[in-house]
Write a protein that holds these residues in place. Structure first.
Motif, short mmCIF file in Angstrom:
data_model
loop_
_atom_site.label_atom_id
_atom_site.label_comp_id
_atom_site.label_asym_id
_atom_site.label_seq_id
_atom_site.Cartn_x
_atom_site.Cartn_y
_atom_site.Cartn_z
N PRO A 69 -1.50 -7.43 6.51
CA PRO A 69 -2.75 -6.88 7.07
C PRO A 69 -2.84 -5.36 6.93
CG PRO A 69 -1.82 -8.50 8.57
CD PRO A 69 -0.80 -8.27 7.49
N GLN A 70 -1.71 -4.68 7.00
CA GLN A 70 -1.71 -3.22 6.79
C GLN A 70 -2.18 -2.89 5.38
OE1 GLN A 70 2.30 -1.81 7.70
NE2 GLN A 70 1.41 -0.11 8.82
N TYR A 71 -1.66 -3.60 4.40
CA TYR A 71 -2.07 -3.39 3.01
C TYR A 71 -3.56 -3.71 2.86
CZ TYR A 71 2.98 -3.59 1.94
OH TYR A 71 4.33 -3.38 1.90
N GLY A 124 13.26 6.90 -1.02
CA GLY A 124 13.68 6.58 0.34
C GLY A 124 12.63 5.77 1.07
N SER A 125 12.86 5.60 2.36
CA SER A 125 11.94 4.82 3.20
C SER A 125 10.79 5.68 3.67
CB SER A 125 12.69 4.28 4.41
OG SER A 125 13.70 3.39 3.99
N VAL A 126 9.70 5.03 3.97
CA VAL A 126 8.52 5.70 4.51
C VAL A 126 8.59 5.60 6.03
CG1 VAL A 126 6.00 5.67 4.58
CG2 VAL A 126 7.19 5.05 2.48
N ARG A 127 8.47 6.72 6.70
CA ARG A 127 8.47 6.73 8.16
C ARG A 127 7.17 6.07 8.65
NH1 ARG A 127 9.88 12.31 7.53
NH2 ARG A 127 7.98 12.86 8.64
N PRO A 128 7.21 5.40 9.80
CA PRO A 128 6.01 4.69 10.29
C PRO A 128 4.76 5.55 10.34
CG PRO A 128 7.92 4.11 11.62
CD PRO A 128 8.36 5.20 10.66
N GLU A 129 4.88 6.80 10.75
CA GLU A 129 3.70 7.66 10.85
C GLU A 129 3.17 8.10 9.48
OE1 GLU A 129 7.39 10.28 11.38
OE2 GLU A 129 6.73 8.34 12.16
N VAL A 171 2.96 5.80 6.81
CA VAL A 171 2.53 4.60 6.08
C VAL A 171 1.06 4.69 5.69
CG1 VAL A 171 2.17 2.10 6.24
CG2 VAL A 171 4.33 3.11 7.01
N SER A 172 0.20 5.02 6.62
CA SER A 172 -1.23 5.08 6.34
C SER A 172 -1.54 6.05 5.20
CB SER A 172 -1.99 5.47 7.60
OG SER A 172 -3.36 5.53 7.34
N GLY A 173 -0.93 7.22 5.23
CA GLY A 173 -1.16 8.21 4.17
C GLY A 173 -0.66 7.74 2.82
N VAL A 174 0.49 7.09 2.79
CA VAL A 174 1.03 6.57 1.53
C VAL A 174 0.10 5.50 0.96
CG1 VAL A 174 2.93 5.24 0.51
CG2 VAL A 174 3.43 7.16 2.03
N LEU A 175 -0.37 4.60 1.82
CA LEU A 175 -1.28 3.56 1.35
C LEU A 175 -2.60 4.14 0.86
CD1 LEU A 175 -0.65 0.74 3.98
CD2 LEU A 175 0.10 0.79 1.59
N ASP A 176 -3.09 5.18 1.53
CA ASP A 176 -4.33 5.83 1.10
C ASP A 176 -4.21 6.43 -0.30
OD1 ASP A 176 -5.65 5.17 3.42
OD2 ASP A 176 -5.42 7.15 4.34
N GLU A 177 -3.00 6.83 -0.69
CA GLU A 177 -2.77 7.43 -2.00
C GLU A 177 -2.38 6.40 -3.07
OE1 GLU A 177 0.19 10.44 -1.49
OE2 GLU A 177 -0.99 11.54 -0.02
N SER A 178 -2.30 5.13 -2.67
CA SER A 178 -1.82 4.09 -3.58
C SER A 178 -2.96 3.29 -4.20
CB SER A 178 -0.89 3.13 -2.82
OG SER A 178 0.21 3.83 -2.30
N ASP A 179 -2.72 2.80 -5.39
CA ASP A 179 -3.69 1.95 -6.07
C ASP A 179 -3.41 0.47 -5.83
OD1 ASP A 179 -5.10 4.08 -7.33
OD2 ASP A 179 -3.47 4.25 -8.77
N VAL A 180 -2.14 0.15 -5.58
CA VAL A 180 -1.70 -1.23 -5.37
C VAL A 180 -0.56 -1.21 -4.37
CG1 VAL A 180 -0.57 -3.23 -6.48
CG2 VAL A 180 -2.30 -1.95 -7.73
#
Length: 154
Positions: free
Chosen positions: A61-63, A21-26, A28-37
């Motif tokens: 810029p978020q990425y 599903g979609s990532v809620r705006p709040e 996003v930061s946590g999902v990116l912190d757990e991502s490698d790419v």
């Protein structure tokens, strides 16, 4: 939500793809912190490309701020794709097809490309060009220049 059905069908490609599903705006930061790419996809459709060719997605810029490399998949004529390539903060796959995409993914996952170096370049670019104080200072300089009737070079 209107793309959920089509996105969930991507799971049929293989076990590496799981639609959640979609990532809620709040979140996003946590999902990116757990991502490698981070993966950024642009349409190869001529009508979409004409509309987005000069636009840099706010996601880029978020990425970059997350300090992770970006796998950009889309035409090299689009500004978002050019930005990822020119900053050397990721890999651009600008040809449609499984072979090209597989080669891009391979270079990020297994190849000699250093994800860490790309992530550092991404983070530095975000700090130098997208941090709020930097953007605010440049914006004020442009406004100040405009009030004096001069063109700004920033």
């Amino acid at each position: 939500a209107h793309d959920a059905h089509a996105a969930s069908q991507l799971e049929s490609i293989g076990s590496a793809i799981i639609f959640k599903g979609s990532v809620r705006p709040e979140e996003v930061s946590g999902v990116l912190d757990e991502s490698d790419v981070a993966v950024h996809v642009e349409s190869f459709s001529n009508s979409c490309a004409e509309y987005t060719r000069l636009s840099v997605s706010t996601k880029i810029p978020q990425y970059f701020a997350a300090g992770i490399p970006v796998l950009a998949y889309g035409p090299s004529s689009l500004a978002s794709c050019q930005y990822v390539r020119s900053t050397q903060a990721g890999i651009l796959v600008d040809k449609r097809g499984n072979d090209s995409l597989e080669a891009g993914i391979y270079s990020l996952v297994i190849g000699n490309v250093s994800r860490r170096d790309m992530g550092m370049r991404a983070w530095m670019r975000a700090r130098e060009h997208h941090e709020i104080t930097t953007v605010r200072r440049r914006f004020m300089a442009v406004l100040s220049s405009a009030t004096r009737g001069k063109r700004s070079t920033t």
